[in-house]
Scaffold this active site. Structure first.
Site, PDB file in Angstrom:
ATOM      1  N   ASN A  32      -8.033  -8.526   5.864  1.00  0.00           N
ATOM      2  CA  ASN A  32      -7.795  -8.284   4.445  1.00  0.00           C
ATOM      3  C   ASN A  32      -6.312  -8.544   4.128  1.00  0.00           C
ATOM      4  O   ASN A  32      -5.602  -7.707   3.592  1.00  0.00           O
ATOM      5  CB  ASN A  32      -8.208  -6.857   4.052  1.00  0.00           C
ATOM      6  CG  ASN A  32      -8.351  -6.734   2.544  1.00  0.00           C
ATOM      7  OD1 ASN A  32      -7.780  -5.854   1.930  1.00  0.00           O
ATOM      8  ND2 ASN A  32      -9.090  -7.635   1.940  1.00  0.00           N
ATOM      9  N   HIS A  37       1.284  -8.903   4.968  1.00  0.00           N
ATOM     10  CA  HIS A  37       0.990  -9.529   6.270  1.00  0.00           C
ATOM     11  C   HIS A  37       1.687 -10.894   6.378  1.00  0.00           C
ATOM     12  O   HIS A  37       2.209 -11.243   7.430  1.00  0.00           O
ATOM     13  CB  HIS A  37      -0.516  -9.748   6.434  1.00  0.00           C
ATOM     14  CG  HIS A  37      -1.313  -8.485   6.475  1.00  0.00           C
ATOM     15  ND1 HIS A  37      -2.087  -8.075   5.419  1.00  0.00           N
ATOM     16  CD2 HIS A  37      -1.462  -7.550   7.444  1.00  0.00           C
ATOM     17  CE1 HIS A  37      -2.689  -6.941   5.730  1.00  0.00           C
ATOM     18  NE2 HIS A  37      -2.324  -6.593   6.949  1.00  0.00           N
ATOM     19  N   SER A 188      -4.079  -2.903   1.972  1.00  0.00           N
ATOM     20  CA  SER A 188      -5.475  -3.303   1.764  1.00  0.00           C
ATOM     21  C   SER A 188      -6.207  -2.261   0.929  1.00  0.00           C
ATOM     22  O   SER A 188      -7.160  -2.571   0.217  1.00  0.00           O
ATOM     23  CB  SER A 188      -6.178  -3.431   3.106  1.00  0.00           C
ATOM     24  OG  SER A 188      -5.450  -4.315   3.900  1.00  0.00           O
TER      25      SER A 188
END
Ligand code: PAF
Length: 281
Positions: A32, A37, A188
């Site tokens: 996700n 990230h 997320s």
């Protein structure tokens, strides 16, 4: 970009990289993927010649099955995002690849003390699950460096401690928390927020900033209460709002160089965490 799901296949790949004198950075994720990230992956690219991203939703770190079940599973979108980042490989193991005896009968890694407070108090067993899976990933990939985000600040400290105490020869690198324009830390879990909750969620970061701006070491308890009360007023259900020594998550003392204020709070059925680190004034 290569995609591996079997431990043996990625091990072979890594050993070829190492024979070619490549250095390896690991970015462990549960998928996700968002810009938080992406920034960890970009950071990893500056630290090693080959970057491996792992995507594995680790059941042993969820203390509620419902939370595990509703965790967003977006593998195709994740692969598409990563493809653009030009990394070496993705490791997406199936459950039985990482837990061949099942999750109940696996040995667990536990980091005492650091893992017991804050998240450890409200999510019993969570960090044992995190450490266990990270330890497995370290053993499979044997990276030179591994990158973790500062948003999960307690996790970062625990992984550093585990790495040191279990004698892994891996540099643990910290990537800064990425925030939306209104200050909300990327996560997320933000996708679970309703429209109204999403508009309130940035108050979490405002409360941390207010605490930093008003910090005085004589007044820690009052500041903690004030931060929590402000959030409760907006409808959060606060689990902790704590100001601690950033190095060891112990109470601030005269020797403390940096403080960290950490918060966990629920907005409806979504649990958010955030933190802010600052030098002692
Ligand atoms: O921070 C996370 O996403 C997870 O805790 C990690 C480190 C990937 C382990 O499952």
């Amino acid at each position: 970009m290569k995609i591996f799901s079997a431990c043996e296949a990625i091990r072979d790949h890594i050993s070829q990289c190492k024979s070619a004198h490549e250095s390896v950075a690991l970015v462990p994720t549960m998928g996700n993927l968002h810009d938080g990230h992406t920034s960890l992956i970009e950071l990893a690219k500056t630290k090693a010649t080959k970057v491996i991203v792992s995507i594995f939703i680790n059941p042993t770190q969820f203390n509620q099955t419902s939370d595990y079940e509703r965790y967003p599973r977006t593998l195709n979108d994740d692969l598409e995002k990563i493809r653009q980042l030009n990394i070496d490989a993705i490791f997406t193991p199936e459950l039985d690849e990482l837990y061949p005896q099942g999750t109940t009968h696996t040995p667990r890694i536990s980091v005492p003390q650091l893992a017991e407070s804050l998240e450890g108090q409200f999510r019993p067993g969570h960090f044992d699950g995190v450490c266990t899976v990270v330890c497995k990933l370290f053993n499979i990939i044997v990276p030179d460096v591994a990158v973790f985000g500062a948003k999960d600040y307690q996790q970062l400290l625990i992984i550093k401690r585990m790495t040191q105490d279990l004698n892994f020869n891996i540099d643990i690198i910290c990537g800064a928390t990425q925030r939306e324009a209104d200050g909300l830390a990327m996560s997320s879990r933000n996708t679970h927020l309703s429209h109204t909750q999403r508009s309130l969620a940035p108050k979490l970061f405002s409360a941390l900033q207010q605490t930093k701006d008003q910090f005085s070491s004589n007044d820690i308890k009052t500041l903690e209460e004030k931060g929590a009360a402000m959030l409760e007023k907006y409808g959060f259900r606060v689990e902790y709002f704590s100001i601690l020594d950033a190095e060891n998550l112990q109470p601030i003392t005269q020797g403390t160089d940096n403080a960290v204020v950490l918060v966990a709070a629920w907005l409806g059925s979504t649990r958010l965490i955030d933190n802010l680190l600052f030098p002692m004034p």
